[in-house]
Structures are given as structure tokens and as C-alpha cells.
Design an enzyme around this catalytic site. Structure first.
Site, PDB file in Angstrom:
ATOM      1  N   LYS A 210     -32.290 -35.588 -50.724  1.00 44.97           N
ATOM      2  CA  LYS A 210     -32.194 -34.172 -50.375  1.00 44.97           C
ATOM      3  C   LYS A 210     -33.309 -33.845 -49.382  1.00 44.97           C
ATOM      4  CE  LYS A 210     -29.640 -31.739 -52.185  1.00 44.97           C
ATOM      5  NZ  LYS A 210     -28.204 -31.464 -51.917  1.00 44.97           N
ATOM      6  N   HIS A 279     -29.638 -32.689 -79.250  1.00 45.57           N
ATOM      7  CA  HIS A 279     -29.633 -34.025 -79.854  1.00 45.57           C
ATOM      8  C   HIS A 279     -28.582 -34.138 -80.939  1.00 45.57           C
ATOM      9  CE1 HIS A 279     -33.127 -36.099 -78.093  1.00 45.57           C
ATOM     10  NE2 HIS A 279     -33.654 -34.890 -77.970  1.00 45.57           N
ATOM     11  N   CYS A 316     -28.905 -38.184 -75.555  1.00 43.61           N
ATOM     12  CA  CYS A 316     -27.834 -37.262 -75.961  1.00 43.61           C
ATOM     13  C   CYS A 316     -27.373 -36.414 -74.779  1.00 43.61           C
ATOM     14  CB  CYS A 316     -28.291 -36.424 -77.159  1.00 43.61           C
ATOM     15  SG  CYS A 316     -28.616 -37.468 -78.631  1.00 43.61           S
ATOM     16  N   GLY A 593      -8.452 -19.844-120.401  1.00 38.77           N
ATOM     17  CA  GLY A 593      -8.210 -20.843-119.367  1.00 38.77           C
ATOM     18  C   GLY A 593      -8.452 -22.243-119.888  1.00 38.77           C
ATOM     19  N   LEU A 594      -7.510 -23.138-119.666  1.00 43.45           N
ATOM     20  CA  LEU A 594      -7.683 -24.526-120.083  1.00 43.45           C
ATOM     21  C   LEU A 594      -8.816 -25.184-119.307  1.00 43.45           C
ATOM     22  CD1 LEU A 594      -3.949 -25.629-120.375  1.00 43.45           C
ATOM     23  CD2 LEU A 594      -5.542 -25.175-122.242  1.00 43.45           C
TER      24      LEU A 594
END
Length: 891
Positions: A210, A279, A316, A593-594
Site C-alpha cells: 500500500k 475465541h 480463532c 401424581g405417580l
């Protein structure tokens, strides 16, 4: 979310997300006449609104235009919207309508899955700009959303493989390095360059040249550094030479009078250090780079300076800036932070062994909207399609009102209601009308006094319509209906995972003979949705109703705390029907309730409903159980005040209005009449009695004392939960056998007739699991087996949160703790704690009784016994029903 919000906000008073972007010039010719700055500003407002709606469940963009002439959007707007969705099929997500000077863009929710055009995978989010760059040949390229999604997915998978590999401890945090044999390296090692010399290598994948800007050098460097450094870091690394002509490869540098090398160095370092890095690995290191600002000599004299930056490959992802992606949050259009954006882009369904064996996926992130969460149900239970057919089946050729019992109650209680609603339904020939005393409460919102009922119409060739019927004309009734319709639409997409075009229109009706019902019938939405938002037939209606099943039957799974991510589970049809009961008509209820039928889950759901129906604070709802661990577990949910039975007997609780009691079969009357006290407290309010719901299971009675429960004949009204939802097949069969033993020979403190509920039991099929009963082992053999088995499961993806070791009594905990710890340390397995801290990352060691109402995937029961053989089968059921998947008993 970032603190910065754009000026766009969601307009209130609509049953949809509606974003007003202000005045926008429309039409190709009109837009071409605008100055570029104004054209770009208008386009940016529209694109931000579109991006936010795509990512937030869909909605409507509203804009004003200068005249009422019919015009198209304009090519630049259409092109930008196509780029946003990366598809030429604009109508798949955007449709437009014009009403006078108002112009609407209807936006469908984005959803993952495959693009129909080329079969490629769609990213999880829409973005205006990913800010992720890469090298390709001699170019620096900005990744589009799809490329960014694939790049991040690969990085995440690579990090996972590295961390799980056999040498992951060696590799953690180590970057790849550029080879010293690279042709650019000898030049990079030099301390000066000659003005006009030609570098002996061209631009390449690893090299970028550049020239310096002729002015504003530091601003120029700040602009190019983020793009090129991030591109090199995200690819194979490389060299950025600033001060070299890219065509001739000549060193030009920057004249010394135009640049301060120290200031330039600080600016470059600062700019690189500010680049957002995300990351997936555990390294958490920063970008590795080497910066050299070298002299440029002309005939031996200092002419100026050149800049050389060597960038190492990054482990990453490196961004040039935060991604340009938007979402609606708290009625504002907000930009996503880099971390949040990456998290949402790479979010996947939980991938653990126990889920694949024990659960089946009802709704996957891979095909759902951006804000959706995965939904699982236990194998052997009804799928969402079966539940929809059971609860909300669409009849052929006519309208069906459901629940029928509620429809009968409402029409008998309110004269004229049937005629009023039937009149509204006359235009519709096929569909379903789902009634509720308050759809707001069904959606976890507060009930509004004065509402007779709500009715949701799902009909062919119509958009869904929510009707609210008021007793009297009420200015707030429209707001209630609009808010409820808004919540329903958002939930259908973002919770239920509906991926079609959908809206929910809101209509308010009034039953008062003094008021004109017609005056309130107009839909609140001034915009007329396109025809594609109407449900075309039975298939479309059933797809929407299956999403509604998830909305109404879904609850936050206990797995969410265990997995560290949000997972929903589904109530059974039996649980839902009980949960849907009118609390005002069922102030007191006994629920038998069972084992494994979900009593504690139901207790939590009912307390949430109490809060919304009665507009009460958490401190006015009391949950009572026998044991401190279950008390702590419920207290951590922040939905009520939770106490043990002993604390309840001693306290006054003057502020309590509603009480829910769990595991009541293990209560005792030794410290006082707990039932009488609870009944007195819930009946003392001036405006009528509060809620008193009592959950119990006589099969799990773990003592021979008086429980303090009323006689079975006085436990009225009474309901039964008979569908088992917790245990794997082998454990369920063991429970059946032991429950039959108890039914044939119950202890004297279990009321006759209370165990007949076993005849109604429904057991799920096809859930794999383990049951092993190992007899005549020594303590040393037992603890060695426990440690070996734990290590085996941990190596296969389970965690200490999955395991409980249960013994007979609290006294025996200390007896086994030392031996277990010794065996665990030999196998390098984690430590033990009691059940008072259920959310910690450890194995629970406690007594069977203290673990009542709780559950773990893997349970070891060591020497389960009792002083009285009459209740040994009850103790074994208490033990076995705690295990969801794997159970080991050492009698």
C-alpha cells in the site's frame, strides 16, 4: 447488546413489531435525483429496520413518502435488501403495500436451513456487514453472512477438536507461525530500505503493498489497518508493507516532514489492539504481530519512513470492527456486540450423549428463527404433531370450538356470548377457535379484570385473529388485546419456531347491551397484510398450531441449568389440561401424581400462573416441601417464597395469599396441623380465598407417621397425573413391580383406595437406560464401582451434575463420604456435596429422603433400607424414581 441504539424504535399500539423509519424517497427516478449522502442515509435506516426485524421474528417497516403516487421502492433499496438476505427472491422475506402516503414493507422472520436456490446453508443471522475479512490471492475480501457463518463454524469445530484431542494441553494457545523461508521475510528483517528500490517479490496471498496517503496519514492508516490485519490473521498470516507501490513494487515511503514515526507507531499499535477478537478455544490470546517502521534512504540520506507489519495466523476470529447487525430489544433497534453476534451465529443444538439417548428433538436451531431455542421431549411421549392432533385438531369443513367444556361454561355464564362470537365466525368455513379465560395468562402475561374471555381463530383463508370479549366498554381493553396478540405472534415465531409468514390481528368485542359491539370490532392494525399472510389450507393451519403447542406446552427444562444453554421441554397433554384449569374456579386442589409424572414441574408452572392471574408478587406465594434441598432448588427459581414444613409451622407468614405444597405424602403432623394452618392462611383474604394446591404420591410415603393430610374422601377436588415422564424403560419396569408390591400390601398409614391410581398409569416406551442391582458387595467394592462408573460416564460427555449417590439416612452420609472420596481421588473423579446445592458442578451425596422431588440422570443407591420393612418398597420407589436414565442399586 451495545449501549448505542439507533434512532429507530418500535411503535406501540400494534400487534406486531412496527418500525417507523420516517420519510423516505421512493421510486427509481426520484431516488436518482437525491444527493448520495441523503440517499445512503435513507437506505441505511431502511436496512437497519429490515435487519432488526429479520432477526427478531419479523414485522413491518412503515415509512412516509412525499406524495400519494404509486411507486416502486427503487433499485438501490431492492438491491440492498436482496444482498441482506443473499437471495434474488425478494418476496420470500419482503412484500410491499402502499396506502396513500404510507408505504409498508412486510418482513418475514429469518430462519436457518437451506437456501432453495443453491442448497447452501443459511447463516443463523442476517447482517448488513460481517466485518470479517480474509485473503484471496492478492485481494482482501469482506465475507458475506454466509461465508462468515461457514468460517466461524469451522473455527469453532477446529477449536473443539483441538481441545478434545489427546495432546490438547500441549497445543493450547499456540499460534501457527509464518515460515522464515517466505520470500518477504529477508526484506522484513532489514532495518532500512532504499528509496525507489524494487522489492524482489510481488503481491500474493501473504503480501500486500500500500502507498501512503498524501495527507491525513494517521487517519489513512487507521482505515486500512483493521481490514488488512484482520484479513491476514483470519487466513494464513502475512505482511503488510505501507509505503510500496503495488504495481511497480517500488519503495516510496513517506517523506519525513509528513510523518512522526513514534506517533505513527503508537497509532498502529493502538488500532491493532482495538480489533475485536473472539475465541472458541481456551487460549484467549491477542493478535500476534511485529511492527517495524524503517528508514527510507535516498542516496544515503534519510528521505522518510516505510511501515512493515508481519501478522501471524490467528487461532480463532479477528474482526475489523463490530459486525453491523441489528435486533429489536426492549422496543429499540439495537446493534449486536461482536461476542453476541458470534454466539448467535454459531449457536447449535445441545450435543450430549444423554440427549441423544433420552430425548428427541421437537424444534432444532438448524431450521429455526434467530431467537428460537431448541425444544426436546422425552422419548416415548407425544410429539408436537400428536399433541396438536390431540388438543387442536382441525376439523374438515367446519369450525370447532375448543376446549368444549370451557365453551359450555362460558356460554352458560354469559347470556348473549354465543351469539356475539358466532356472528364473528360467520365468514369462516373451516378452522378452530381456541378459547381461554385469558390468553394473556397463557402467554405468561398478567390477566386483565373485566375480560370475559379471549378467543383465537385459526381459519382457512384468514390471518389468525385474537378476539377479546369485555364485560363493559373499557379504554384499556384495546391495549390488552393488542399486547396479547403481539406476544402471541412473537411467541409463535421465536418460541414455537414457525417459519411461515404470520401475523395476529386483534379485535375487541363488548357484551354489554349498553355498548355497541360494532364500535369495537375494527382490527387495531391499520395496515392490510398481504394475502400470503393468510393460512391457505389445513397443512398451513396445522403447522401454525404445532408451533402453538410449543408455545403453550413448552417450559424451561431443568436441563437448561445443567447444559448452560436455554432448552425447552413440553408438558404432556395431561399436564397441560390440568395447568389450563381456571384458578378462580379451582382454589383448592389435590393432585395425586405417580412417581416421575412431573409434580414439581407442575408446581412451578402453577406458581407462575398464580402470579399472573392474581397480579401478586413472588413474596405472596409460598411453596412448602419437607426437605431443605428441594426448598433451595425452588427458591433459586425466584418465583415464590420457599420453606420447609417445619419452618412453615413455626412462622406467621402474614403476607402470604397463595400456597403450593409439594411431596405432601412425606409431611408429618408431629409439629402441628400444617394442613389446617395452610387452609386458614389461604382463606383469610377479604376478597376471597387464595390458592391451595397440594401435590402428593402415596407410593413414595417414606415414613409410618401421620402425614397430617385430610382423609382421602376429604381430598376434594382431586386430580391424578398418571403419565410417567421421567424414567427410562428398565427403571420404569422396576417401578411398576415395586408399586404393585405396595398396592398389594400397603402400610397402615396409606389410605385404602389411594393406590388404585396405578391402574391408570401410562408408561413411555423406547427410552434406553440402565438398571443394575448388585448384591453382596463390600463397601470397598461398592465405592470402587461408583468411581469407575462415574469416570466411564464422564469420558462419554456426562458431567458431575448428572450424578447422585443416595444412601438410607442422613447419618449414613458421613459413614460413606470418606470411603467414596478416597475411591474418587484414586480415579481422579470430582468431589461430593450434599443436595442443598443442586446447581453446583459436583456429585450429590445425600439420603434418599432428602433427595425427594429432585432428579439426576445417573443415580447410585447404596444399602437402601429402613427400620421398618413395611415401607422398604416405598423407599426403593423413592430411590428409583430419582433416576432418569441409569440406576445402580447395592442392596
Amino acid at each position: 447488546m451495545e449501549a448505542n441504539q439507533c434512532s429507530l424504535v418500535v411503535e406501540p399500539s400494534y400487534p406486531d413489531l412496527v418500525i417507523n423509519v420516517g420519510e423516505v424517497t421512493l421510486g427509481e427516478e426520484n431516488r436518482n435525483k437525491l444527493q448520495k449522502v441523503q440517499r445512503d442515509q435513507e437506505k441505511e435506516r431502511v436496512l437497519r429496520a429490515a435487519c432488526a426485524l429479520l432477526n427478531s421474528g419479523g414485522g413491518v417497516i412503515r415509512m412516509a413518502k412525499k406524495d400519494e403516487h404509486l411507486v416502486d421502492m427503487g433499485l438501490d433499496l431492492e438491491t440492498s435488501l436482496r444482498e441482506l438476505i443473499q437471495s434474488s427472491d425478494l418476496q420470500a422475506f419482503f412484500e410491499t403495500k402502499q396506502q396513500g402516503r404510507r408505504f409498508y414493507i412486510f418482513v418475514k422472520s429469518w430462519s436457518s436451513g437451506l437456501l432453495p436456490e443453491d442448497g447452501s446453508v443459511k447463516p443463523r443471522l442476517c447482517s448488513l456487514r460481517s466485518s470479517l475479512h480474509r485473503r484471496s490471492g492478492t485481494s482482501e475480501l469482506l465475507m458475506n453472512s454466509r461465508e462468515a457463518f461457514c468460517f466461524l463454524k469451522k473455527k469453532k469445530n477446529d477449536a473443539k477438536i483441538l481441545e478434545e484431542g489427546p495432546f490438547h494441553k500441549v497445543h493450547k494457545g499456540i499460534h501457527q507461525e509464518l515460515p522464515n523461508s517466505d520470500p518477504a521475510d529477508p526484506i522484513f528483517q532489514k532495518d532500512y530500505l532504499e528509496y525507489g528500490e524494487i522489492l524482489p517479490f510481488p503481491e500474493s496471498q501473504l503480501v500486500e503493498f500500500k502507498r501512503f496517503s498524501t495527507k491525513h496519514i494517521q487517519e489513512y492508516v487507521k482505515k486500512i489497518i483493521p481490514e488488512y490485519v484482520s484479513a491476514f490473521a483470519n487466513t494464513d498470516g502475512g505482511y503488510l508493507f505501507i509505503g510500496v507501490d503495488d504495481k511497480s513494487k517500488k519503495v516510496l515511503g513517506c517523506a519525513k516532514e509528513n510523518v512522526d514515526p513514534d506517533s505513527l507507531r503508537r497509532q498502529i499499535v493502538k488500532t491493532i489492539h482495538k480489533l475485536p477478537c473472539v475465541h472458541f478455544c481456551q487460549a484467549q490470546c491477542q493478535i500476534t504481530f511485529t511492527l517495524k517502521i524503517v528508514d527510507v534512504l535516498a542516496r544515503g540520506e534519510l528521505y522518510g519512513y516505510a511501515c512493515m507489519i508481519r501478522v501471524e495466523p490467528f487461532c480463532c476470529a479477528v474482526f475489523s470492527e463490530a459486525p453491523n447487525s441489528w435486533i429489536v430489544e426492549d422496543k429499540y433497534v439495537c446493534s449486536l456486540t461482536t461476542e453476541k453476534w458470534v454466539g448467535m451465529m454459531t449457536d447449535t443444538d445441545p450435543d450430549l450423549l444423554e440427549l441423544s439417548e433420552d430425548f428427541e428433538c421437537q424444534l432444532s436451531l438448524s431450521s429455526g428463527p434467530p431467537l428460537g431455542r431448541p425444544v426436546y421431549s422425552r422419548k416415548g411421549l407425544q410429539h408436537k404433531k400428536e399433541l396438536q392432533q390431540l388438543l387442536f385438531s382441525v376439523p374438515p369443513g367446519h369450525l370447532r370450538y375448543t376446549p368444549e367444556s370451557l365453551w359450555r361454561d362460558l356460554t352458560s355464564e354469559h347470556e348473549g356470548l354465543q351469539e356475539l362470537i358466532n356472528k364473528q365466525m360467520q365468514p369462516f368455513s373451516q378452522g378452530i377457535v381456541i378459547l381461554s379465560r385469558s390468553w394473556a395468562v397463557d402467554l405468561n402475561l398478567q390477566e386483565k379484570p373485566g375480560v370475559i374471555c379471549d378467543a383465537l381463530l385459526i381459519a382457512q383463508n384468514s390471518t389468525p385473529i385474537l378476539y377479546t370479549v369485555l364485560r363493559e366498554l373499557d379504554a384499556e381493553g384495546q391495549d390488552y388485546c393488542t399486547l396479547t396478540a403481539f406476544a402471541l405472534k412473537q411467541n409463535l415465531v421465536n418460541v414455537g419456531g414457525y417459519t411461515g409468514k404470520v401475523c395476529v390481528r386483534a379485535k375487541v368485542l363488548c357484551l354489554s347491551p349498553e355498548s355497541s359491539a360494532e364500535a369495537l370490532e375494527a382490527a387495531v392494525s391499520p395496515m392490510d397484510y398481504p394475502a400470503s399472510y393468510s393460512l391457505a389450507g389445513t397443512q398451513h393451519m396445522e403447522a401454525l398450531l404445532q408451533s402453538l403447542v410449543i408455545v403453550l406446552l413448552g417450559f424451561r427444562s431443568l436441563l437448561s441449568d445443567q447444559l448452560g444453554c436455554e432448552v425447552l421441554n413440553l408438558l404432556t397433554a395431561q399436564q397441560y389440561e390440568m395447568f389450563s384449569r381456571s384458578l378462580r374456579k379451582n382454589k383448592e386442589l389435590f393432585i395425586h401424581g405417580l412417581p416421575g409424572s412431573g409434580k414439581t414441574i407442575m408446581a412451578m408452572k402453577i406458581m407462575e400462573k398464580i402470579r399472573n392471574v392474581f397480579h401478586c408478587e413472588e413474596k405472596r406465594i409460598l411453596y412448602i416441601c419437607e426437605n431443605q434441598p428441594l426448598r433451595n432448588f425452588i427458591s433459586d427459581k425466584n418465583i415464590c417464597q420457599a420453606e420447609t414444613r417445619k419452618t412453615f409451622i413455626k412462622g406467621k407468614f402474614e403476607h402470604i395469599q397463595h400456597i403450593v405444597i409439594d411431596e405432601a405424602q412425606n409431611f408429618r403432623s408431629e409439629d402441628g396441623d400444617w394442613y389446617g394452618k395452610a387452609k386458614t392462611i389461604t382463606r383469610r383474604a377479604k376478597d376471597g380465598p387464595g390458592i391451595l394446591w397440594i401435590f402428593l404420591d402415596y407410593f413414595q410415603t417414606s415414613h409410618l407417621d401421620c402425614s397430617g393430610l385430610p382423609l382421602l374422601s376429604d381430598q376434594y377436588p382431586r386430580e391424578e397425573l398418571t403419565r410417567i415422564v421421567r424414567n427410562a424403560d428398565p427403571i420404569a419396569k422396576y417401578l411398576q413391580k415395586e408399586m404393585q408390591v405396595i398396592r398389594n400390601n400397603p402400610s397402615f398409614n396409606i389410605p385404602p383406595g389411594s393406590l388404585e391410581v396405578l391402574l391408570e398409569a401410562e408408561w413411555p416406551q423406547g427410552v434406553q437406560g440402565t438398571l443394575q442391582i448388585k448384591k453382596r458387595l463390600t463397601v470397598e467394592q461398592i465405592v470402587t464401582f461408583v468411581a469407575d462408573t462415574c469416570r466411564f460416564f464422564f469420558e462419554r460427555g456426562y458431567s458431575p451434575k448428572d450424578v447422585a449417590v443416595l444412601v438410607s439416612t442422613a447419618k449414613e452420609v458421613e459413614r460413606y463420604k470418606y470411603e467414596l472420596l478416597k475411591a474418587m481421588r484414586k480415579k481422579r473423579v470430582v468431589q461430593l456435596r450434599d443436595a442443598c446445592d443442586m446447581l453446583g458442578d459436583h456429585i450429590v451425596l445425600d439420603s434418599v429422603r432428602r433427595f425427594s422431588g429432585l432428579e439426576r440422570n445417573i443415580v447410585f443407591g447404596i444399602h437402601p433400607r429402613t427400620t421398618d420393612p413395611a415401607i422398604l418398597p416405598n423407599i426403593l420407589i423413592c430411590l428409583a424414581s430419582r433416576a432418569k436414565q441409569h440406576l445402580y442399586i447395592f442392596p
